[in-house]
Design an enzyme around this catalytic site. Structure first.
Site, PDB file in Angstrom:
ATOM      1  N   ARG A  94     -12.621 -46.983  20.589  1.00 29.97           N
ATOM      2  CA  ARG A  94     -11.433 -47.099  20.420  1.00 29.97           C
ATOM      3  C   ARG A  94     -11.166 -48.448  21.428  1.00 29.97           C
ATOM      4  NH1 ARG A  94      -7.928 -43.069  19.828  1.00 29.97           N
ATOM      5  NH2 ARG A  94      -6.493 -44.225  20.473  1.00 29.97           N
ATOM      6  N   CYS A 137      -8.120 -48.826  23.107  1.00 29.09           N
ATOM      7  CA  CYS A 137      -7.792 -47.981  24.410  1.00 29.09           C
ATOM      8  C   CYS A 137      -8.600 -46.841  24.302  1.00 29.09           C
ATOM      9  CB  CYS A 137      -7.065 -48.495  25.209  1.00 29.09           C
ATOM     10  SG  CYS A 137      -6.589 -50.508  25.486  1.00 29.09           S
ATOM     11  N   ASN A 177      -2.530 -47.460  27.072  1.00 32.49           N
ATOM     12  CA  ASN A 177      -2.776 -47.631  26.226  1.00 32.49           C
ATOM     13  C   ASN A 177      -1.791 -48.465  24.680  1.00 32.49           C
ATOM     14  OD1 ASN A 177      -4.039 -45.779  22.607  1.00 32.49           O
ATOM     15  ND2 ASN A 177      -3.765 -48.059  23.073  1.00 32.49           N
ATOM     16  N   GLY A 178      -2.107 -49.403  24.178  1.00 39.27           N
ATOM     17  CA  GLY A 178      -0.499 -49.986  23.499  1.00 39.27           C
ATOM     18  C   GLY A 178      -0.085 -51.471  24.250  1.00 39.27           C
ATOM     19  N   TRP A 215      -9.209 -52.844  25.059  1.00 42.32           N
ATOM     20  CA  TRP A 215      -9.694 -53.364  24.155  1.00 42.32           C
ATOM     21  C   TRP A 215      -8.593 -53.884  24.550  1.00 42.32           C
ATOM     22  CZ3 TRP A 215      -6.741 -55.477  20.175  1.00 42.32           C
ATOM     23  CH2 TRP A 215      -7.081 -56.314  19.294  1.00 42.32           C
ATOM     24  N   HIS A 252     -13.665 -69.690 -11.042  1.00 45.42           N
ATOM     25  CA  HIS A 252     -12.605 -70.900 -10.656  1.00 45.42           C
ATOM     26  C   HIS A 252     -12.523 -71.277  -9.180  1.00 45.42           C
ATOM     27  CE1 HIS A 252     -10.561 -69.458 -14.675  1.00 45.42           C
ATOM     28  NE2 HIS A 252     -10.674 -68.525 -14.613  1.00 45.42           N
ATOM     29  N   GLU A 270     -14.861 -54.057   0.539  1.00 48.26           N
ATOM     30  CA  GLU A 270     -15.892 -52.950   1.309  1.00 48.26           C
ATOM     31  C   GLU A 270     -17.735 -53.772   2.002  1.00 48.26           C
ATOM     32  OE1 GLU A 270     -14.512 -51.406   2.715  1.00 48.26           O
ATOM     33  OE2 GLU A 270     -16.107 -50.133   3.863  1.00 48.26           O
ATOM     34  N   LYS A 317     -12.069 -49.159  17.205  1.00 51.51           N
ATOM     35  CA  LYS A 317     -12.009 -48.356  16.018  1.00 51.51           C
ATOM     36  C   LYS A 317     -11.039 -47.764  15.442  1.00 51.51           C
ATOM     37  CE  LYS A 317     -13.655 -44.367  13.128  1.00 51.51           C
ATOM     38  NZ  LYS A 317     -14.910 -45.101  12.449  1.00 51.51           N
ATOM     39  N   LYS A 353     -17.938 -54.471   5.338  1.00 55.43           N
ATOM     40  CA  LYS A 353     -18.916 -53.968   6.300  1.00 55.43           C
ATOM     41  C   LYS A 353     -20.265 -55.303   6.791  1.00 55.43           C
ATOM     42  CE  LYS A 353     -17.327 -51.387   6.835  1.00 55.43           C
ATOM     43  NZ  LYS A 353     -16.210 -49.911   6.518  1.00 55.43           N
ATOM     44  N   GLU A 380     -18.490 -57.775  10.015  1.00 57.73           N
ATOM     45  CA  GLU A 380     -17.766 -56.520  10.493  1.00 57.73           C
ATOM     46  C   GLU A 380     -19.590 -56.345  11.428  1.00 57.73           C
ATOM     47  OE1 GLU A 380     -15.379 -53.484  10.870  1.00 57.73           O
ATOM     48  OE2 GLU A 380     -16.452 -52.808   8.590  1.00 57.73           O
TER      49      GLU A 380
END
Ligand code: F6R
Length: 616
Positions: A27, A2, A102-103, A76, A511, A488, A611, A492, A495
């Site tokens: 955010r 947020c 926010n939180g 968010w 395996h 990574e 983010k 990428k 997402e």
């Protein structure tokens, strides 16, 4: 998560809030809203919309709002689905106070019940409205700061919020516990936001609010109070970030711009820390350096992409020092009762410096007496301020939700730090001679131009993406230093394209995952020639070829052996294995980017993500 923004001053607050929210949208982007005291300060005016900021912008065109004070929010969702009702700002039950937050307020349910028993009604499912109503409940005599202080005493959790009240028409009150808030200082105007990027068009003079502090912000002054109500003296700092860095600069997406900034980012890191062929970290003082010489173990603790940087760090430490090293994701580290003490170095790697789990891990490590070092991008962020030492990556603002330039910056700083530690610590590996160290450092200086060269692979990447963008499953393989890059590359891709992608150590293929391989399965193999497992990796590629998989390799320029086995090769210049992830990451980023674009994905703001993850 947020984004919060607030303004009080002589301008029309609405465009200031909207500009700020645009810069904070990374955010969270489930919904957005603003609350202003309409010119004359008679009543609170709230506009909010579900979805992206563009919808709020459209809605605002239908209202002629002019205000000198206001607060805004981009969300968010944590408590309550994304909807207009749950969007911030929220008004208290008296409709005299507006709040953005926010939180998470952990005890919101019990507080809500208590307030409902007092006859207070709720309009949303959010924890934020509970805080707003609690402040409204204490507001009786019209002292916003006092009401906030009383409310905060009852709130548990980690959060930051900003409130305005109709009866105090030029004042913003802000409170911070763990989640970031920064105050921007202007002339006859002041600002507050979750992140400096929102303030950059207006001011560079900022004050970072500390945990448990309150701020009372009017156009004329900013007063900061401690939790006990004492006035706190705080000097402002000047932010060096360039405002243009937070804009797209002609690129269609921030992500592509940030990928292309990487040569410059790595160059500036090397320029700041390598002087006269020696590595310096100005931010590490003598006391800290002394402790570094005594450490017995290194822990890299981080999340997501930054965790992958920590994993590469592990291999770097292993090559240069006879010290055990371990990389752990922050959310696991903090709950595993880590056995660390004063001889352990805990390196927190984080772009934002606000990731809730990384911050909690830092606090856990400090409480146990470990030496803590933050490798952070955002200057003045909480992790940067709380760690014993900090090395900034100075990659500039990273706006694209998928981390790219921050990752390369982290890898570069970790490589420098490893070489630095090898230079001062008694446990430098015997075979890692001072001469070798020097030649590695020389090699590092070539990285910026090598990254630039790697960027020229974009046309080949686009061609490959065009043949594969419809695929739903991708396998990424690597060994040693490039195993973290397999993770990574897969991260990428998933997402920003929403395709499934799996990163795996190539030696583990047989395996299990090899069962996935058939003639429709793309397998991205990272195989630089300098790797000590190069030949083993070739065998793994052969195994995929034998099962007719679609092979895309990242190989060293001119490697004919790999080319023969592959459907497509992306080449990178030659460098030591230690630095190869800094080069091989680039085509992986470009591949994910172009697959996402071809699938019409929202590259910079992929669904469900934000983010900085400031909730657990
Ligand atoms: C992925 C990504 C995330 C972050 C993670 C940690 O592209 O950006 O996985 O790396 O959320 O964030 P920071 O580095 O801010 O702690």
């Amino acid at each position: 998560m947020c984004g919060i923004v607030g303004y009080t001053g002589h301008r029309n607050a609405v465009p200031v809030l909207m500009e700020g929210l645009g810069r904070l949208e990374y955010r969270g982007y489930d919904s957005a809203g603003i609350a202003c005291l309409n010119h004359g300060g008679k009543h609170l005016f709230v506009v909010k919309e579900k979805g992206k900021l563009s919808r709020l912008r459209e809605e605002l065109k239908r209202h002629a709002v002019s205000a000198k004070i206001g607060i805004g929010h981009t969300r968010w969702a944590t408590h309550g689905e994304p909807s207009r009702f749950n969007a911030h700002p929220h008004l208290d039950f008296t409709h005299r106070i507006a709040i953005v937050h926010n939180g998470i307020i952990e005890n919101y349910a019990s507080l809500k019940e208590k307030l409902i028993r007092k006859g207070i009604r709720f309009a949303s499912q959010t924890d934020t409205e509970v805080a707003g109503n609690l402040i409204g409940h204490f507001y009786g005599k019209g002292n916003l700061l006092e009401a906030v202080r009383k409310a905060v005493k009852e709130l548990r959790g980690y959060f930051a919020f900003v409130v305005i009240a109709q009866d105090e028409p030029d004042k913003i009150v802000a409170f911070k516990r763990s989640n970031p808030l920064v105050i921007g200082l202007g002339k006859g105007e002041n600002f507050v936001a979750s992140d400096v990027t929102a303030l950059l068009p207006y001011t560079r003079r900022v004050i970072y609010l500390e945990d448990e502090e309150y701020a009372e912000i009017t156009p004329a002054q900013v007063r900061i109070f401690s939790s006990s109500g004492k006035l706190v003296k705080r000097t402002s700092v000047t932010v060096r970030w360039d405002v243009s860095k937070a804009q797209k600069g002609g690129y269609p997406h921030f992500m592509l711009k940030e990928i292309n900034e990487q040569p410059a980012v790595v160059k500036s890191i090397l320029a700041s820390h390598v002087k006269n062929k020696r590595i310096h970290f100005d931010t590490l003082d003598r006391k800290l350096t002394k402790r570094l010489k005594q450490i017995r173990k290194v822990h890299f603790v981080s999340c997501g992409t930054a965790y992958h940087a920590g994993l590469v760090g592990n291999y770097m430490m292993g090559e240069c020092l006879d010290l055990p090293a371990e990389a752990t994701v922050s959310s696991e580290f903090r709950y595993e009762d880590p056995s660390v003490d004063k001889r352990d170095l805990v390196v927190l790697v984080t772009q934002s410096g606000e990731t809730a789990d990384t911050l909690a891990a830092l606090r856990e490590a400090k409480a146990k007496g470990a030496l803590t070092l933050a490798i952070v991008n955002v200057v003045g962020s909480t992790v940067a301020r709380e760690a014993d030492g900090v090395i900034y990556t100075h990659a500039g603002p990273e706006i694209g939700v998928a981390s790219t330039k921050a990752y390369l910056a982290q890898l570069t700083v970790i490589a420098l730090f490893t070489l630095y530690l090898a230079g001062i610590h008694p446990c430098r590996k015997k075979q890692f001679s001072l001469l070798k160290m020097k030649s590695r450092l020389q090699e590092m200086l070539r990285l910026p131009s090598q990254i630039k060269e790697t960027l020229h692979q974009e046309a080949a990447v686009v061609r490959c993406a065009k043949t594969l963008y419809g695929k739903k499953n991708f396998l990424y393989l690597g060994r040693g230093y490039n195993f973290p890059n397999a993770l990574e590359g897969a991260l990428k891709l998933k997402e920003i394209t929403y395709a499934h992608a799996h990163g795996y150590p190539a030696g583990e293929m047989k395996h299990g995952p090899i069962a996935l391989v058939d003639n429709r399965q793309p397998v991205i193999c990272i195989c630089p020639e300098s790797s000590k497992t190069y030949e083993k990796m070739l065998s793994n590629i052969e195994e995929i070829k034998a099962r007719r998989g679609i092979i895309i390799t990242l190989a060293t320029q001119g490697d004919k052996q790999v080319a023969k086995l592959s459907n497509q090769v992306f080449s990178v210049p030659n460098t030591s294995e230690m630095f190869s992830p800094i080069l091989t990451a680039v085509p992986l980023q470009l591949f994910a980017y172009h697959v996402a674009v071809l699938n019409n994905r929202d590259v910079d703001q992929p669904r469900n993500l934000a983010k900085s993850v400031t909730v657990e």
